[in-house]
Write a protein that holds these residues in place. Structure first.
Motif, short mmCIF file in Angstrom:
data_model
loop_
_atom_site.label_atom_id
_atom_site.label_comp_id
_atom_site.label_asym_id
_atom_site.label_seq_id
_atom_site.Cartn_x
_atom_site.Cartn_y
_atom_site.Cartn_z
N LEU A 36 17.89 33.21 -37.16
CA LEU A 36 18.71 33.86 -36.33
C LEU A 36 18.65 33.05 -35.00
O LEU A 36 19.71 32.41 -34.57
CB LEU A 36 18.44 35.17 -35.86
CG LEU A 36 19.72 35.93 -35.88
CD1 LEU A 36 19.08 37.48 -35.94
CD2 LEU A 36 20.41 35.70 -34.86
N LEU B 265 25.75 35.95 -30.27
CA LEU B 265 24.59 35.35 -31.02
C LEU B 265 23.36 35.77 -30.09
O LEU B 265 22.40 36.25 -30.59
CB LEU B 265 24.66 33.83 -30.93
CG LEU B 265 23.30 33.05 -31.72
CD1 LEU B 265 23.23 33.64 -33.11
CD2 LEU B 265 23.81 31.64 -31.73
N ASP C 239 16.10 41.02 -39.73
CA ASP C 239 16.81 39.89 -39.95
C ASP C 239 18.21 40.16 -40.01
O ASP C 239 18.55 41.10 -40.43
CB ASP C 239 16.23 38.93 -41.16
CG ASP C 239 16.90 37.77 -41.15
OD1 ASP C 239 17.31 37.39 -40.02
OD2 ASP C 239 17.23 37.11 -42.05
N ILE C 240 19.16 39.47 -39.48
CA ILE C 240 20.70 39.83 -39.56
C ILE C 240 21.36 38.66 -40.17
O ILE C 240 21.65 37.57 -39.37
CB ILE C 240 21.20 40.32 -37.87
CG1 ILE C 240 20.25 41.40 -37.55
CG2 ILE C 240 22.60 40.74 -38.61
CD1 ILE C 240 20.69 41.90 -36.15
N PRO C 241 21.53 38.44 -41.22
CA PRO C 241 22.40 37.19 -41.68
C PRO C 241 23.62 37.04 -41.48
O PRO C 241 24.21 38.39 -41.21
CB PRO C 241 22.18 37.28 -43.42
CG PRO C 241 21.63 38.68 -43.65
CD PRO C 241 21.27 39.41 -42.53
N GLU C 242 23.95 36.07 -41.23
CA GLU C 242 25.45 35.79 -40.73
C GLU C 242 26.41 36.36 -41.50
O GLU C 242 27.33 36.82 -41.28
CB GLU C 242 25.74 34.41 -40.75
CG GLU C 242 26.87 34.12 -39.73
CD GLU C 242 27.00 32.41 -39.50
OE1 GLU C 242 26.76 31.77 -38.48
OE2 GLU C 242 27.37 31.54 -40.75
N ASN D 182 23.52 27.93 -41.39
CA ASN D 182 22.82 29.07 -40.82
C ASN D 182 22.06 30.14 -41.73
O ASN D 182 21.42 30.91 -41.22
CB ASN D 182 24.19 29.88 -39.98
CG ASN D 182 24.56 29.15 -38.80
OD1 ASN D 182 23.95 28.32 -38.12
ND2 ASN D 182 25.78 29.45 -38.07
N LEU E 192 22.45 39.57 -31.00
CA LEU E 192 21.69 39.54 -32.18
C LEU E 192 20.26 39.11 -32.18
O LEU E 192 19.43 39.72 -32.75
CB LEU E 192 22.65 38.70 -33.37
CG LEU E 192 24.06 39.36 -33.61
CD1 LEU E 192 24.57 38.70 -34.92
CD2 LEU E 192 24.19 40.85 -33.67
N TYR F 282 27.65 39.77 -40.45
CA TYR F 282 28.38 40.15 -39.29
C TYR F 282 29.44 41.39 -39.46
O TYR F 282 29.79 41.70 -38.44
CB TYR F 282 28.94 39.02 -38.75
CG TYR F 282 27.83 37.89 -38.20
CD1 TYR F 282 26.45 38.25 -38.19
CD2 TYR F 282 28.21 36.76 -37.59
CE1 TYR F 282 25.43 37.33 -37.53
CE2 TYR F 282 27.19 35.97 -36.92
CZ TYR F 282 25.90 36.26 -37.07
OH TYR F 282 24.85 35.32 -36.45
N ARG G 256 20.36 29.55 -35.04
CA ARG G 256 22.02 29.22 -35.73
C ARG G 256 22.65 28.83 -34.96
O ARG G 256 22.66 28.40 -33.47
CB ARG G 256 22.40 30.68 -36.02
CG ARG G 256 21.81 31.28 -37.10
CD ARG G 256 22.59 32.57 -37.48
NE ARG G 256 21.63 33.33 -38.35
CZ ARG G 256 21.61 34.62 -38.62
NH1 ARG G 256 22.40 35.32 -38.11
NH2 ARG G 256 20.78 35.14 -39.41
N LEU H 8 26.67 27.33 -33.59
CA LEU H 8 28.02 28.02 -33.26
C LEU H 8 29.11 26.85 -33.57
O LEU H 8 28.89 25.60 -33.40
CB LEU H 8 28.32 28.44 -31.87
CG LEU H 8 27.53 29.67 -31.61
CD1 LEU H 8 27.67 30.00 -30.07
CD2 LEU H 8 27.85 30.91 -32.35
#
Lengths: 350, 82
Positions: free
Chosen positions: A188, B44, B57-60, A183, B47, B63, A191, A193
């Motif tokens: 984004l 998800l 951008d929002i890296p995991e 990921n 986001l 979170y 990604r 799950l």
């Protein structure tokens, strides 16, 4: 002549209300085309046809509620001639000529679809305003209907299926690390799950233990070569549906993620297809989303197994299998569960 | 875009996922996902929507910094260099 019958869109469905035809007489249809929208107690479903043909006659009218198995429309098979099939009564033919109506193009209501005098006269009348598409069931009624449908299916399951239940704590260090790295390099919207890994691992384990994948019908188990995984999706207004992602065993994780996102979106928008509703060969529930540690699901008949996943905590998950004793025993169920656990240790191969 | 505008955007996107959401009932300092009942697919999608609307951008790995509504707004404001 092809008869298009109202299919069963799940163990809990006895009847359906036609909301809308997506075809008219004369239309050519291909296998997989959506021909009608039918309201079940759970959702408005896009119903597909499974043969090629030309629509000859629409029998069920929008707004009508009919039992599963009712012939809703007739179609001509490829190469079949409409002329040779069309029956027009002599009086109807004469009147049609007077009115300048082509009787071959009319929907017949007489015996064997014959065009009657009445059909011709009805056609010749100035066209009335088309009837509005009947409204879907209001939300409150829908919730009550859905509860009834779930109760019916689950009662049948508990009455008919001798369940056994197994669970195992599956380490997810490798899967978590792999997913994190994967990921981190994906944009984004692409990604993945963890749920997708669970679904794929379950499908691959089904290939090793075919007695967990298929249907129990007419006193016998019918294994399925393809693994269509029903995914339990809770709806925001209450209730749940478990439509299928098809051929999970052959799909890459990215494709599965797309399918899952699309399925969840459409389930919540009330826009599922008949094949998705009627053909899951095993169900996966991921109730861990809600924080529970373990889930022991009730098998959705005529399926014979269900895999459940609890919350991912401390890089581990409690996976469970509910199995049908008419088809398998706890020993095989345990091996199946072990296979899911093993497959999750090699996420890069999923 | 200022902070109130970011907050309005966040709320609007939450409502697209959870139409039943009442903004007045949302406690800004309490965990968002519990209050709005967002599963990981909802999260998800939320986001992705913020990413597309705000071009951040929002890296995991971030979170954990987006637990509450206030934190989410602060995080996005920082990303947008407000």
């Amino acid at each position: 002549m092809i008869e298009f019958k109202l299919p069963s869109l799940g163990a809990d469905m006895e009847q359906g209300k036609l909301l809308e035809w997506k075809v008219t007489p004369g239309d050519k249809v291909k296998r997989g085309d959506v021909v009608a929208i039918v309201d079940t107690s759970k959702a408005a479903v896009d119903v597909e046809i499974w043969q090629d043909g030309v629509v000859q006659e629409l029998i069920t009218q929008p707004g009508e509620t009919v039992p599963v198995g009712t012939v809703m429309a007739r179609l001509l098979a490829p190469g079949e001639s409409a002329v040779q099939r069309r029956k027009v009564s002599p009086a109807a033919r004469k009147r049609a000529a007077e009115l300048g109506v082509d009787p071959e193009k009319l929907a017949g209501t007489g015996p064997e679809g014959a065009v009657t005098l009445e059909d011709v006269e009805k056609q010749a009348k100035p066209a009335a305003a088309p009837a509005a598409v009947p409204a879907a069931v209001p939300a409150a009624d829908r919730a009550a209907e859905m509860r009834k449908a779930i109760a019916a299916a689950m009662s049948r399951s508990k009455r008919e299926i001798p369940h056994y239940y197994l669970s195992e704590t599956v380490p997810l260090e490798r899967a978590s690390a792999w997913l994190e790295a994967e990921n981190a390099r994906r944009p984004l919207p692409e990604r993945l799950l963890m749920a997708v890994l669970f679904i794929k691992a379950t499908a691959l384990a089904c290939k090793e233990y075919p007695e967990m994948n298929g249907y129990y019908r007419d006193g016998a188990f019918h294994p399925s070569a393809a693994v269509h995984v029903g995914v339990a999706i809770s709806l925001r207004q209450g209730g749940l549906v478990a439509p299928a992602i098809h051929d999970v065993q052959d799909k890459a994780l990215s494709a599965l993620m797309k399918d899952l996102a699309d399925l969840v979106k459409r389930a919540r928008a009330g826009s599922l297809r008949s094949s998705e509703m009627s053909d899951p060969t095993i169900t996966v529930t991921n109730l861990g989303e809600g924080g529970v540690e373990t889930v022991f699901g009730i098998i959705y008949p005529p399926q014979v197994a269900l895999a459940g996943f609890g919350a991912v905590r401390n890089k581990a998950v409690v996976a469970s299998v509910s199995g049908d004793h008419r088809v398998s025993d706890g020993h095989r169920g345990a091996l199946f569960l072990g296979a899911i656990a093993r497959l999750l240790q090699e996420p890069e191969k999923l | 875009m200022n902070k109130p505008e970011i907050r309005a955007t966040v709320i609007a996107e939450l409502k697209r996922i959870a139409p039943e959401l009442e903004e007045s009932e949302l406690a800004p300092a309490k965990p968002l996902r519990d209050q709005v009942d967002l599963d990981s697919m909802d999260w998800l999608n939320f986001l992705v929507a913020l990413h597309e609307r705000l071009k951040v951008d929002i890296p995991e790995s971030d979170y954990a910094r987006l637990v509450t509504l206030d934190q989410t707004v602060d995080y996005l404001a920082a990303k947008l260099r407000l």
